[in-house]
Design a protein around this motif. Structure first.
Motif, PDB file in Angstrom:
ATOM      1  N   ILE A 302       0.845  -1.199   0.000  1.00 56.05           N
ATOM      2  CA  ILE A 302       0.000   0.000   0.000  1.00 56.05           C
ATOM      3  C   ILE A 302       0.876   1.243   0.000  1.00 56.05           C
ATOM      4  CG2 ILE A 302      -1.782   1.262   1.276  1.00 56.05           C
ATOM      5  CD1 ILE A 302      -2.674  -1.472   2.419  1.00 56.05           C
ATOM      6  N   HIS A 303       1.879   1.243   0.878  1.00 55.90           N
ATOM      7  CA  HIS A 303       2.821   2.366   0.956  1.00 55.90           C
ATOM      8  C   HIS A 303       4.068   1.884   1.689  1.00 55.90           C
ATOM      9  CE1 HIS A 303       4.549   6.327   1.607  1.00 55.90           C
ATOM     10  NE2 HIS A 303       3.602   6.850   0.828  1.00 55.90           N
ATOM     11  N   THR A 304       5.232   2.282   1.208  1.00 53.99           N
ATOM     12  CA  THR A 304       6.478   1.815   1.833  1.00 53.99           C
ATOM     13  C   THR A 304       6.561   2.232   3.306  1.00 53.99           C
ATOM     14  OG1 THR A 304       7.564   3.786   0.929  1.00 53.99           O
ATOM     15  CG2 THR A 304       7.844   1.731  -0.292  1.00 53.99           C
ATOM     16  N   ASP A 305       5.993   3.393   3.640  1.00 56.79           N
ATOM     17  CA  ASP A 305       6.016   3.842   5.042  1.00 56.79           C
ATOM     18  C   ASP A 305       5.218   2.913   5.951  1.00 56.79           C
ATOM     19  OD1 ASP A 305       7.623   5.947   4.521  1.00 56.79           O
ATOM     20  OD2 ASP A 305       6.080   7.499   4.638  1.00 56.79           O
ATOM     21  N   PHE A 306       4.169   2.282   5.388  1.00 53.38           N
ATOM     22  CA  PHE A 306       3.343   1.365   6.182  1.00 53.38           C
ATOM     23  C   PHE A 306       4.170   0.176   6.663  1.00 53.38           C
ATOM     24  CE2 PHE A 306      -1.299   2.339   4.801  1.00 53.38           C
ATOM     25  CZ  PHE A 306      -1.062   3.692   5.013  1.00 53.38           C
ATOM     26  N   LYS A 307       5.114  -0.245   5.849  1.00 52.49           N
ATOM     27  CA  LYS A 307       5.973  -1.365   6.245  1.00 52.49           C
ATOM     28  C   LYS A 307       6.953  -0.925   7.335  1.00 52.49           C
ATOM     29  CE  LYS A 307       9.234  -4.790   4.426  1.00 52.49           C
ATOM     30  NZ  LYS A 307       9.916  -5.326   3.218  1.00 52.49           N
ATOM     31  N   LYS A 308       7.544   0.259   7.156  1.00 56.27           N
ATOM     32  CA  LYS A 308       8.529   0.755   8.118  1.00 56.27           C
ATOM     33  C   LYS A 308       7.896   1.039   9.487  1.00 56.27           C
ATOM     34  CE  LYS A 308      11.152   3.115   4.474  1.00 56.27           C
ATOM     35  NZ  LYS A 308      11.471   4.464   3.926  1.00 56.27           N
ATOM     36  N   LYS A 309       6.672   1.576   9.457  1.00 57.74           N
ATOM     37  CA  LYS A 309       6.038   2.042  10.696  1.00 57.74           C
ATOM     38  C   LYS A 309       4.926   1.102  11.177  1.00 57.74           C
ATOM     39  CE  LYS A 309       7.020   6.801   9.317  1.00 57.74           C
ATOM     40  NZ  LYS A 309       6.440   8.128   8.963  1.00 57.74           N
ATOM     41  N   PHE A 310       4.947  -0.123  10.678  1.00 58.31           N
ATOM     42  CA  PHE A 310       3.909  -1.112  11.015  1.00 58.31           C
ATOM     43  C   PHE A 310       3.835  -1.360  12.524  1.00 58.31           C
ATOM     44  CE2 PHE A 310       2.595  -5.432  11.948  1.00 58.31           C
ATOM     45  CZ  PHE A 310       1.454  -5.593  11.178  1.00 58.31           C
ATOM     46  N   ILE A 311       2.616  -1.346  13.069  1.00 60.49           N
ATOM     47  CA  ILE A 311       2.401  -1.710  14.482  1.00 60.49           C
ATOM     48  C   ILE A 311       1.637  -3.027  14.567  1.00 60.49           C
ATOM     49  CG2 ILE A 311       1.279  -1.043  16.650  1.00 60.49           C
ATOM     50  CD1 ILE A 311       1.716   1.885  15.837  1.00 60.49           C
ATOM     51  N   ARG A 312       0.470  -3.079  13.942  1.00 57.18           N
ATOM     52  CA  ARG A 312      -0.324  -4.317  13.920  1.00 57.18           C
ATOM     53  C   ARG A 312      -1.325  -4.244  12.765  1.00 57.18           C
ATOM     54  NH1 ARG A 312      -2.520  -1.344  18.221  1.00 57.18           N
ATOM     55  NH2 ARG A 312      -4.744  -0.839  17.975  1.00 57.18           N
ATOM     56  N   ALA A 313      -1.945  -5.399  12.514  1.00 57.08           N
ATOM     57  CA  ALA A 313      -2.964  -5.466  11.468  1.00 57.08           C
ATOM     58  C   ALA A 313      -4.253  -6.039  12.056  1.00 57.08           C
ATOM     59  CB  ALA A 313      -2.487  -6.362  10.322  1.00 57.08           C
ATOM     60  N   GLU A 314      -5.335  -5.281  11.942  1.00 58.89           N
ATOM     61  CA  GLU A 314      -6.659  -5.790  12.319  1.00 58.89           C
ATOM     62  C   GLU A 314      -7.151  -6.627  11.147  1.00 58.89           C
ATOM     63  OE1 GLU A 314      -9.053  -2.444  13.407  1.00 58.89           O
ATOM     64  OE2 GLU A 314      -7.616  -1.761  14.929  1.00 58.89           O
ATOM     65  N   THR A 315      -7.379  -7.913  11.396  1.00 56.15           N
ATOM     66  CA  THR A 315      -7.566  -8.870  10.302  1.00 56.15           C
ATOM     67  C   THR A 315      -8.823  -9.710  10.477  1.00 56.15           C
ATOM     68  OG1 THR A 315      -5.149  -9.035  10.162  1.00 56.15           O
ATOM     69  CG2 THR A 315      -6.421 -10.728   9.012  1.00 56.15           C
ATOM     70  N   VAL A 316      -9.529  -9.890   9.355  1.00 55.05           N
ATOM     71  CA  VAL A 316     -10.731 -10.726   9.310  1.00 55.05           C
ATOM     72  C   VAL A 316     -10.658 -11.553   8.029  1.00 55.05           C
ATOM     73  CG1 VAL A 316     -13.258 -10.705   9.181  1.00 55.05           C
ATOM     74  CG2 VAL A 316     -12.079  -8.928  10.461  1.00 55.05           C
ATOM     75  N   SER A 317     -11.064 -12.806   8.064  1.00 53.59           N
ATOM     76  CA  SER A 317     -11.143 -13.573   6.819  1.00 53.59           C
ATOM     77  C   SER A 317     -12.280 -13.005   5.970  1.00 53.59           C
ATOM     78  CB  SER A 317     -11.402 -15.056   7.105  1.00 53.59           C
ATOM     79  OG  SER A 317     -12.737 -15.244   7.534  1.00 53.59           O
ATOM     80  N   HIS A 318     -12.174 -13.135   4.651  1.00 52.25           N
ATOM     81  CA  HIS A 318     -13.239 -12.593   3.788  1.00 52.25           C
ATOM     82  C   HIS A 318     -14.564 -13.309   4.043  1.00 52.25           C
ATOM     83  CE1 HIS A 318     -12.068 -16.070   1.305  1.00 52.25           C
ATOM     84  NE2 HIS A 318     -13.289 -16.014   0.821  1.00 52.25           N
ATOM     85  N   ASP A 319     -14.500 -14.592   4.402  1.00 49.53           N
ATOM     86  CA  ASP A 319     -15.727 -15.342   4.705  1.00 49.53           C
ATOM     87  C   ASP A 319     -16.453 -14.728   5.904  1.00 49.53           C
ATOM     88  OD1 ASP A 319     -15.630 -17.240   2.669  1.00 49.53           O
ATOM     89  OD2 ASP A 319     -14.301 -18.551   3.818  1.00 49.53           O
ATOM     90  N   ASP A 320     -15.684 -14.415   6.967  1.00 49.48           N
ATOM     91  CA  ASP A 320     -16.285 -13.812   8.157  1.00 49.48           C
ATOM     92  C   ASP A 320     -16.776 -12.397   7.883  1.00 49.48           C
ATOM     93  OD1 ASP A 320     -16.016 -16.023   9.755  1.00 49.48           O
ATOM     94  OD2 ASP A 320     -14.120 -15.379  10.680  1.00 49.48           O
ATOM     95  N   PHE A 321     -15.996 -11.631   7.108  1.00 54.89           N
ATOM     96  CA  PHE A 321     -16.384 -10.255   6.779  1.00 54.89           C
ATOM     97  C   PHE A 321     -17.745 -10.244   6.088  1.00 54.89           C
ATOM     98  CE2 PHE A 321     -16.494  -6.260   4.508  1.00 54.89           C
ATOM     99  CZ  PHE A 321     -15.784  -5.372   5.303  1.00 54.89           C
ATOM    100  N   ILE A 322     -17.929 -11.184   5.156  1.00 57.79           N
ATOM    101  CA  ILE A 322     -19.202 -11.263   4.407  1.00 57.79           C
ATOM    102  C   ILE A 322     -20.311 -11.830   5.298  1.00 57.79           C
ATOM    103  CG2 ILE A 322     -20.348 -12.401   2.453  1.00 57.79           C
ATOM    104  CD1 ILE A 322     -17.506 -12.259   1.055  1.00 57.79           C
ATOM    105  N   LYS A 323     -19.982 -12.863   6.063  1.00 55.81           N
ATOM    106  CA  LYS A 323     -20.986 -13.521   6.917  1.00 55.81           C
ATOM    107  C   LYS A 323     -21.527 -12.579   7.987  1.00 55.81           C
ATOM    108  CE  LYS A 323     -21.583 -17.494  10.017  1.00 55.81           C
ATOM    109  NZ  LYS A 323     -20.904 -18.673  10.610  1.00 55.81           N
ATOM    110  N   TYR A 324     -20.632 -11.804   8.627  1.00 52.10           N
ATOM    111  CA  TYR A 324     -21.035 -10.953   9.745  1.00 52.10           C
ATOM    112  C   TYR A 324     -21.223  -9.479   9.347  1.00 52.10           C
ATOM    113  CZ  TYR A 324     -19.880 -15.042  12.528  1.00 52.10           C
ATOM    114  OH  TYR A 324     -19.827 -16.315  13.047  1.00 52.10           O
ATOM    115  N   ASN A 325     -21.144  -9.223   8.035  1.00 50.34           N
ATOM    116  CA  ASN A 325     -21.511  -7.904   7.515  1.00 50.34           C
ATOM    117  C   ASN A 325     -20.558  -6.780   7.948  1.00 50.34           C
ATOM    118  OD1 ASN A 325     -23.416  -6.882   5.694  1.00 50.34           O
ATOM    119  ND2 ASN A 325     -24.460  -5.755   7.322  1.00 50.34           N
ATOM    120  N   GLY A 326     -19.253  -7.049   7.861  1.00 51.04           N
ATOM    121  CA  GLY A 326     -18.279  -5.985   8.070  1.00 51.04           C
ATOM    122  C   GLY A 326     -17.446  -6.092   9.332  1.00 51.04           C
TER     123      GLY A 326
END
Length: 357
Positions: A302-326
C-alpha cells in the motif's frame, strides 16, 4: 504488485486475437500474415473477484478497485530469432520484460489461415521457440562468464551461471536449479528459459470443450506443466458481448470458465501469488502479494512507510467479513484478530493496518 504476461508463439497462431479478447480491446491488429505485430501491444486487465464485489457492497464503498494483470502481445518468433531472423533480438528483448510466458501454440487445421510450417504440429512449434530461447540464453551466459565480466560477479552467481551454461549446452532447460538457488538470484539472471511458462493450446470452436488430438499431444508431452485450452475466436466473441449475455452464451456453448479466468488462476498459482483486501467507505481494494508474505510486507504494498512504521494489522477472513456484515460485527462476534509482524497473510484476508507516526 501486478504481474505481466507475455503472449508468444510462431506467426499466425492467434496471439493478437487472444490479446484482443483478454483485454476486451481491438488495439492488436490481427491479420493473416507473419509479423503483423511488430511493437508489442500492452493491455491491463482487472482481475475478476466476486469476494471484492461483496466486500465493497457491505462497506458501501465509493470505489471498488480490482487487482490488475498486464498482457503483452509480442510479435511472432521464427526459427533463427536468436541470430536475428525475423524480428530476432527485438522479440527476445520484449520477452525479458515479462514475469510469465504465455506460450500460445496452434492446435487447429485451417486452409484460410497461413501457417509458417507445412503442417500443424504444436510440439514442434513449441520446441522451435524453446530452442531460440535457449540459444539466446547461451549467448548471454557466455558473454557474462567471459574473464572481464566474471570479475564483477559474486562467487555464488558465477557458480549458478556456470551450472546453467552446462545444462543449456546439453540442450536442457535449467529448471531444476530453481530448487537449488534463491528466487532473487534467478530473477536477477534475466534468463528467458527460467521464466515460468503457461502453454495455451489454441483450438477450433468444436474442440474447445473436449480438446483435440493436437491439444492432447501437448498435455501428454508437457504433463508436468500448466496446459490450458482456449479458442481465441470464441474468446473474442465472448468478450464482445455485454456481461449479462456472456453467461448465457457460455452455458449454451458448454464453457465453464473464460480463458481469462483460467489464465489468471494458473498465473497466480505459477507465480505463487495471493490476494488480500482493504475496505472502507472510500474504497474497497484488492492487493496482489507473494504467498507467505508477512503483514508488514503486505502493508508495504500500500505504501512503503506502512511497512517501516507497522504496528499491527486488524484482520478478518473474507468469509467472516461477508458472513457478519463488516468489521464492526466481526469484532462483536470475536472474529476480528490483531496480528503482529510475524503474521503470514492468508489469501482473502481483509486487513486494516495500524502504523506509527
Amino acid at each position: 504488485m501486478s504481474f505481466k504476461c507475455g503472449i508468444v508463439g510462431l506467426p499466425n497462431v492467434g496471439k493478437s486475437t487472444l490479446f484482443n479478447a483478454l483485454t476486451t480491446s481491438k488495439k492488436a491488429q490481427a491479420e493473416n500474415f507473419p509479423f503483423c505485430t511488430i511493437d508489442p501491444n500492452v493491455g491491463i486487465v482487472s482481475v475478476p473477484d466476486e469476494r471484492l464485489k461483496k466486500i465493497s457492497l457491505i462497506s458501501k464503498s465509493k470505489k471498488t478497485i480490482y487487482a490488475g494483470i498486464t498482457f503483452v502481445d509480442i510479435a511472432g518468433l521464427v526459427k533463427g530469432a536468436s541470430k536475428g531472423e525475423g524480428l530476432g533480438n527485438k522479440f527476445l528483448s520484449h520477452v525479458r520484460e515479462v514475469d510469465t510466458i504465455i506460450h500460445l501454440t496452434r492446435c487447429f487445421d485451417s486452409e484460410k489461415i497461413q501457417n509458417v510450417n507445412e503442417d500443424v504440429d504444436p510440439i514442434r512449434d513449441i520446441e522451435i521457440i524453446e530452442t531460440e530461447i535457449l540459444l539466446s540464453d547461451l549467448e548471454s551466459l557466455q558473454k557474462r562468464l567471459e574473464k572481464a565480466n566474471k570479475k564483477k560477479l559474486e562467487e555464488e552467481e558465477i557458480t549458478f551461471l556456470e551450472e546453467c551454461l552446462v545444462q543449456i549446452n546439453d540442450g536442457k532447460k535449467p529448471n531444476n536449479l530453481k530448487k537449488k538457488y534463491g528466487k532473487n538470484l534467478i530473477m536477477q539472471s534475466g534468463l528467458l528459459s527460467l521464466k515460468p511458462r503457461i502453454i495455451v493450446c489454441n483450438v477450433d470452436e468444436k474442440s474447445l470443450v473436449t480438446g483435440n488430438k493436437y491439444s492432447e499431444a501437448c498435455k501428454k508431452k508437457f504433463s508436468d506443466e500448466n496446459v490450458i485450452i482456449v479458442c481465441a475466436d470464441i474468446e473474442d466473441q465472448i468478450m464482445d458481448l455485454q456481461e449479462k449475455d456472456r453467461e448465457e452464451f457460455m452455458l449454451e456453448s458448454g464453457i465453464k470458465n473464460t480463458g481469462l479466468n483460467n489464465l489468471i488462476k494458473v498465473g497466480y498459482s505459477t507465480l505463487g501469488l495471493s490476494t488480500f483486501f482493504t475496505s472502507g467507505p472510500e474504497e474497497s481494494r484488492a492487493w496482489t502479494i507473494e504467498k507467505n508474505s508477512t503483514a508488514p510486507e503486505a502493508a508495504g504494498e500500500i505504501h512503503t512507510d506502512f511497512k517501516k512504521k507497522f504496528i499491527r494489522a486488524e484482520t478478518v477472513s473474507h468469509d467472516d467479513f461477508i458472513k457478519y456484515n463488516g468489521f464492526n460485527e466481526c469484532k462483536n462476534e470475536g472474529r476480528l484478530r490483531l496480528e503482529g509482524k510475524d503474521y503470514i497473510v492468508k489469501d482473502g484476508d481483509v486487513m486494516f493496518f495500524r502504523t506509527g507516526a
